[in-house]
Structure formats: C-alpha cells, structure tokens
Design an enzyme around this catalytic site. Sequence first.
Site, PDB file in Angstrom:
ATOM      1  N   HIS A   1      -0.135  -2.979   0.678  1.00 34.16           N
ATOM      2  CA  HIS A   1      -1.407  -2.797  -0.039  1.00 34.16           C
ATOM      3  C   HIS A   1      -1.932  -4.135  -0.579  1.00 34.16           C
ATOM      4  CE1 HIS A   1      -3.807   0.647  -2.066  1.00 34.16           C
ATOM      5  NE2 HIS A   1      -4.583  -0.382  -1.824  1.00 34.16           N
TER       6      HIS A   1
ATOM      7  N   ARG B   1      -6.251   4.593   2.042  1.00 38.80           N
ATOM      8  CA  ARG B   1      -5.238   5.289   1.253  1.00 38.80           C
ATOM      9  C   ARG B   1      -4.237   5.954   2.200  1.00 38.80           C
ATOM     10  NH1 ARG B   1      -6.622   2.559  -2.262  1.00 38.80           N
ATOM     11  NH2 ARG B   1      -7.277   3.086  -4.385  1.00 38.80           N
TER      12      ARG B   1
ATOM     13  N   ASP C   1      -1.782  -0.943   5.797  1.00 39.45           N
ATOM     14  CA  ASP C   1      -1.675  -1.656   4.522  1.00 39.45           C
ATOM     15  C   ASP C   1      -1.407  -0.677   3.385  1.00 39.45           C
ATOM     16  OD1 ASP C   1      -1.868  -4.045   2.921  1.00 39.45           O
ATOM     17  OD2 ASP C   1      -3.783  -3.277   2.168  1.00 39.45           O
TER      18      ASP C   1
ATOM     19  N   GLU D   1       3.503   5.308  -1.860  1.00 41.15           N
ATOM     20  CA  GLU D   1       3.733   3.869  -2.057  1.00 41.15           C
ATOM     21  C   GLU D   1       3.853   3.510  -3.540  1.00 41.15           C
ATOM     22  OE1 GLU D   1      -0.129   2.400  -0.403  1.00 41.15           O
ATOM     23  OE2 GLU D   1      -0.549   1.776  -2.451  1.00 41.15           O
TER      24      GLU D   1
HETATM   25  C1  COI Z   1      -8.405  -0.345  -4.964  1.00 44.45           C
HETATM   26  O1  COI Z   1      -9.031  -1.172  -5.653  1.00 44.45           O
HETATM   27  O2  COI Z   1      -8.755   0.852  -4.909  1.00 44.45           O
HETATM   28  C2  COI Z   1      -7.254  -0.776  -4.171  1.00 44.45           C
HETATM   29  O3  COI Z   1      -6.927  -0.125  -3.219  1.00 44.45           O
HETATM   30  C3  COI Z   1      -6.469  -1.964  -4.643  1.00 44.45           C
HETATM   31  C4  COI Z   1      -5.511  -1.579  -5.722  1.00 44.45           C
HETATM   32  C5  COI Z   1      -4.340  -0.834  -5.247  1.00 44.45           C
HETATM   33  C6  COI Z   1      -5.010  -2.754  -6.508  1.00 44.45           C
END
Ligand code: COI
Length: 325
Positions: A291, A230, A254, A259
């Site tokens: 991401h 994150r 990433d 974001e």
């Molecule tokens: C999650 O599943 O927590 C991710 O980081 C992916 C999501 C942003 C689609």
Amino acid sequence: MKLFVYGYRPYDESEAFARFAEKYHVKLGLCREQPSMENAALAEGYDCISIVSTPMPEALIIRFRSLGVRMISTRTVGYDHVDLEAAKAVGIHVSNATYSPDCVADYTVMLMLMALRKTKRILQRADVHDFSLPGTIGRELRSCTVGVLGTGKIGKAVLRDLSGFGCRLLAYSRTRDPGLEVEYVSLDQILSACDVLTFHMPLNENNYHLIDHETIAKMKTGVVLVNTARGGLIDTAALIDGLECGRIGAAALDVLEDEAGLFHFDRKSDQIGHRAMSVLKDMPNVIFTPHMAFYTQEAIGDMVGHSVESCVLELSGKDNPWRII
Ligand code: COI
C-alpha cells in the site's frame, strides 16, 4: 482547537504537522501508536482526533465520544475503515483528506508496465545472475485493451496517463461522467474485452468482492489485474485460483484484504499468519507492494494539512469540504 494525532510518523509528518498547527493555532497531541481501547484515554480533553487507515469500529468510536472527542479526521482519501453508522449514531463528525490523484496514477501505470514486462521475474533472475530470456517476453501497452474500473479523480488521472500509450481504453463506473472522453461499457463487457484491468473505486458494500470466481470466469485468458484501490474489491482466494489455473496472467497488487496491522509496519520478526499473502508473494507473476501508491512528499503534506484544516473548519462551524458526515 485541540487535535490528538494517532499513527503519527515523525520521519515524514513532523514538518507538516508543525507548520499547519502553527498556521491554524492548533494544540497538537502526538502518539505513534494506532488508536485502540488501551490508548484512547490519551485523547481526553481533545476536540478532534486524526487517524490513518487502521480500523475505527463502533466500540472505539463510542469510547472517543465519551471522552469528549467531537470529530474523527482520517488522513486518507478512503474512509472504509471508519464505522460511519456508529459515528452518526453518537454524533461524531468524520472527514477525510484529499491529495493529488497523480501519486496513485503514476504508481498504477508503473505497476501495469512492470506486470506486462514481467519485471519481477527479470529482477529475481538478474539477482542470481540468470540473464536468460525464456519466460520473460513482455507485451506492449499499445496492443492492449485496458479497462479502468472507477472513473473518479484517480481513475480519470489513470485514463489521462494511459492515453499517451496508444492502448484502447474502456471504462466502467457506477456513475458515469458525461464530460469524460472514454468509452463506458458494462461490467460484463469490460471484463470480457480487456487485457488489463485496473481498479480505482472506493470500497463499499456494493462492490465488496466485485472480482470473485464468477467475474474472473468472464475475463480474457491471461488478463493482467492491477489493484491500487482496496483489497476488498477482490476475493483473494478466487484471485489465487485464477492465477493458479492461468486465467489470470499476472497481478500487480498494492493492496490486499486484511492488510490492516501489516502494511506500513515492521513485522519481519513476527508470525504473520496471512497465508494468502505468502502464496501470492511466492508467485513469479505477482508483484506485491504494501500500500505505497499514495506515498509521495506531495501527498503527505496534503494529508496532514487537510486533516488539520478540516478539524478547524468543522469546529468553527464553517463549510468543511472534507466532511463525510
Ligand atoms: C488513502 O488515502 O485512502 C490510501 O489508500 C492511503 C492510505 C492507506 C495511507
């Protein structure tokens, strides 16, 4: 059971939604837009909503509850975008989805190798037929000490994958797993000992800006940072300072603070207004992706399937393994 899906992506989610809706006899409502005050009324008469990673603040949660929605299922592992206190206060359930940690682990190792081998610089140069060597010499993983911060499912998968490279591995985690064969160290120790640091923690109020000016000052000069977790774990302004002064040798990101509303959308004709992102994207030693670590065929099937299944379980009063509250 009636489930209204926000942020629906026909190009990669349609097959799984159709399959799971049929399997569990769920009536679906589909909307490509993210949930907002303007489109919340579309979910009136539905028991549950399924969302992705856009913010779900208190006002929106109250609105959905007033429309009769009893559960919010996020088709993501992380749920830091949902105001859990607000959901609890109005009596709305929240659940997440899980998928194999391998998608993120694969991507993390890829980014780590790309950063260590200066791949961005090499590709940029090759694109303009600059095939010269100066400035592109890399490092081998086997001669690095790699620190894995967070040893949940993804951190463990990264440790497993890295064990084949012959690097020294250290781990830091708020809760240590006694069954994991890795050397756990303190935060200060991992920061000062590692050539590479990779982050795999869920974001919460305890680790927001874990990496800031103070913690960057404790790192080895030339350290490589990899973040597939994150954006909020890293203070972006401090990261830029660290890169500019050379304390941080490279970063592979990433995820990025703020974001939401950018990543996974086509914004090429818009004024983006995210200055830090522009600065980072410009740096030859920063690899930047929007991401994407989760994005595999396998994971998408699980995200959709678990979202539908968790709503069915919750509403039929059964044990819901994805329940957060
Ligand atoms: C999650 O599943 O927590 C991710 O980081 C992916 C999501 C942003 C689609």
